[in-house]
Write an enzyme that holds these catalytic residues in place. Structure first.
Site, PDB file in Angstrom:
ATOM      1  N   GLY A 156      -0.462   5.712   3.016  1.00 36.14           N
ATOM      2  CA  GLY A 156      -1.416   6.765   3.369  1.00 36.14           C
ATOM      3  C   GLY A 156      -2.318   6.366   4.520  1.00 36.14           C
ATOM      4  N   ASP A 169       0.848  -1.190   0.000  1.00 37.83           N
ATOM      5  CA  ASP A 169       0.000   0.000   0.000  1.00 37.83           C
ATOM      6  C   ASP A 169       0.886   1.242   0.000  1.00 37.83           C
ATOM      7  OD1 ASP A 169       1.057   0.219   2.462  1.00 37.83           O
ATOM      8  OD2 ASP A 169      -0.758  -0.310   3.544  1.00 37.83           O
ATOM      9  N   GLY A 216     -10.417   4.124   1.482  1.00 41.77           N
ATOM     10  CA  GLY A 216     -11.240   4.878   2.420  1.00 41.77           C
ATOM     11  C   GLY A 216     -12.442   4.098   2.926  1.00 41.77           C
ATOM     12  N   CYS A 249     -13.803 -28.232   6.844  1.00 43.21           N
ATOM     13  CA  CYS A 249     -12.540 -27.593   6.465  1.00 43.21           C
ATOM     14  C   CYS A 249     -11.423 -28.635   6.341  1.00 43.21           C
ATOM     15  CB  CYS A 249     -12.166 -26.535   7.502  1.00 43.21           C
ATOM     16  SG  CYS A 249     -10.614 -25.702   7.156  1.00 43.21           S
ATOM     17  N   ASP A 259      -8.369  -7.289   0.696  1.00 42.81           N
ATOM     18  CA  ASP A 259      -7.447  -7.648   1.769  1.00 42.81           C
ATOM     19  C   ASP A 259      -8.101  -7.250   3.080  1.00 42.81           C
ATOM     20  OD1 ASP A 259      -6.815  -4.614   1.421  1.00 42.81           O
ATOM     21  OD2 ASP A 259      -5.875  -5.179   3.312  1.00 42.81           O
ATOM     22  N   HIS A 289      -6.263 -21.735  10.210  1.00 43.05           N
ATOM     23  CA  HIS A 289      -7.648 -22.084   9.872  1.00 43.05           C
ATOM     24  C   HIS A 289      -8.409 -20.881   9.290  1.00 43.05           C
ATOM     25  CE1 HIS A 289     -11.768 -23.272   9.854  1.00 43.05           C
ATOM     26  NE2 HIS A 289     -12.019 -22.154  10.540  1.00 43.05           N
ATOM     27  N   CYS A 305      -8.167 -27.845   6.352  1.00 49.45           N
ATOM     28  CA  CYS A 305      -6.874 -27.284   6.777  1.00 49.45           C
ATOM     29  C   CYS A 305      -6.189 -28.198   7.781  1.00 49.45           C
ATOM     30  CB  CYS A 305      -7.049 -25.868   7.335  1.00 49.45           C
ATOM     31  SG  CYS A 305      -7.501 -25.784   9.085  1.00 49.45           S
ATOM     32  N   CYS A 311      -7.824 -28.222  11.267  1.00 50.00           N
ATOM     33  CA  CYS A 311      -9.067 -28.996  11.373  1.00 50.00           C
ATOM     34  C   CYS A 311      -8.847 -30.489  11.157  1.00 50.00           C
ATOM     35  CB  CYS A 311     -10.106 -28.449  10.399  1.00 50.00           C
ATOM     36  SG  CYS A 311     -10.669 -26.806  10.875  1.00 50.00           S
TER      37      CYS A 311
END
Ligand code: ZN
Length: 390
Positions: free
Chosen positions: A98, A95, A235, A323, A285, A354, A325, A328
């Site tokens: 700012g 970024d 913003g 899930c 994001d 997770h 992952c 899990c």
């Protein structure tokens, strides 16, 4: 800008959603995409190997402001750029700084030239200008850079928002001109090179205008004149009611070129991800999956799960039975709750893994739905589930 930098590969028949491919110097990113936040060049609690091999992350976000203050962009450039410094093989978006200048630092002073601010670490004075933040991000070797913008707090008057937005547009013009000049003459001032020869980095301007649709539209129209490779909508998530964030995207999106990627900065909750996509957003994001994980707030396919609740004390089930992952597939809610209560480091590691997986899975479901022409049905299911959850 290369012709095939961004390809739209499928479009929804009812909404503004689309699936695409974003070709960066560090790999191709399937969109829509969620970008985990690596504020200090690390996603807290996870290794780069976890992100790459376990979670399949193709792009990370890093913070220009934080890395500029510590360890400094010159050091990162000397270390071969941010990718080599943090050992991350895929794309990085940084970024402009700012948002952090306006949210973290005290005693900031905005002038036409830029913004003077005090470091939140030691009080030292620094200046960011549209030109200097391009220099900083080129030193990092970011795949996608952001222009310096002013991110007004919420609420502000229409008058201030207009003045601020006009300055952000002028800064975007300056940053774009300076960036084009610098990448055409890299020998004049060295920066970390992209990995693939011929691959292009990209500088995105940021649409501002607070919560005023007329200002958002004026800003978007002015930024379109820059013919940028992509556009960010900034913003958002600065304290405004969530429906307003969505309305600001709607006010902006139809003015942005359809063949370029759009990035909604700092959003959102799991149920909001398909809503943004339905409004033509390709990139998002948010710190929520990692920050909430550390605070004991887990996102599951059945809704939220607060791990400290006593009902999980002896619960042998995984956090989310649907899930796949590592967390899990290996650990129970009872074990995670124990780690959380004991303040163990492993809790954050497993919970973050997770939660990020949940966000990435949602984005994969969304993309698959767009590709298979079932996104409208997918969206209706998500909305119905939200209504049920109250
Ligand atoms: Zn999981």
């Amino acid at each position: 800008m290369s012709q095939n930098w961004f390809e739209v590969v499928a479009e929804c028949r009812e909404t503004r959603a689309r699936a695409g491919l974003l070709h960066t110097p560090h790999g191709t990113i399937p969109t829509p995409v969620f970008m985990p936040v690596g504020t200090q060049a690390t996603v807290k609690g996870l290794t780069q190997r976890d992100l790459d091999q376990d979670l399949g992350v193709t792009i990370l976000l890093a913070n220009t402001y934080h890395l500029y203050l510590r360890p400094g962009h010159e050091l990162i450039r000397q270390m071969g750029g941010l990718h080599r410094f943090m050992s991350w093989p895929h794309a990085i978006l940084t970024d402009s700084g700012g948002f952090q200048v306006f949210s973290l630092s005290s005693l900031r002073k905005i002038t036409e030239q830029g913004v003077v601010f005090q470091s939140h670490l030691n009080g030292d004075a620094h200046t960011f200008t549209p030109e200097s933040t391009v220099d900083v991000q080129l030193a990092y070797g970011s795949d996608i850079l952001m222009v310096l913008d002013e991110c007004p707090e919420f609420p502000v008057s229409h008058e201030y928002a207009r003045e601020s937005m006009h300055r952000t547009v002028r800064w975007a013009n300056r940053a774009t001109k300076y960036y084009n000049d610098r990448i055409s003459r890299p020998e004049k001032s060295p920066h970390a090179p992209p990995v693939q020869p011929g691959a292009v980095q990209a500088l995105f301007p940021i649409v501002q205008g607070s919560t005023f649709p007329d200002l958002r539209r004026e800003c978007a129209a002015a930024l379109v004149d820059l013919d940028a490779p992509g556009y960010a909508i900034g913003g958002l998530s600065v304290g405004e009611p969530r429906p307003l964030s969505m309305q600001m995207v709607e006010a902006t999106e139809d003015l942005l070129p359809r063949h370029k990627p759009r990035y909604a900065m700092g959003v959102g909750m799991p149920a909001e991800l398909p809503e943004y996509v339905a409004r033509g957003v390709d990139m998002m994001d948010c710190v929520l999956p990692s920050r909430n994980a550390r605070n004991g707030y887990l996102f599951t396919s059945g809704g939220r799960l607060i791990i400290k609740h006593a009902r999980y004390r002896d619960d042998p089930r995984p956090v989310d039975e649907k899930c796949q992952c590592y967390t899990c597939s290996s650990y129970s809610r009872a074990y995670l709750r124990h780690l959380f209560q004991a303040g163990e480091m492993l809790y954050s590691v497993l919970a973050t893994r997770h939660n990020l997986r949940r966000y990435l899975d949602i984005m994969r479901e969304i993309r698959q739905a767009i590709l298979s022409d079932t996104f409208p049905e997918y969206l209706r299911c998500v909305r119905a589930a939200c209504a049920d959850a109250g």
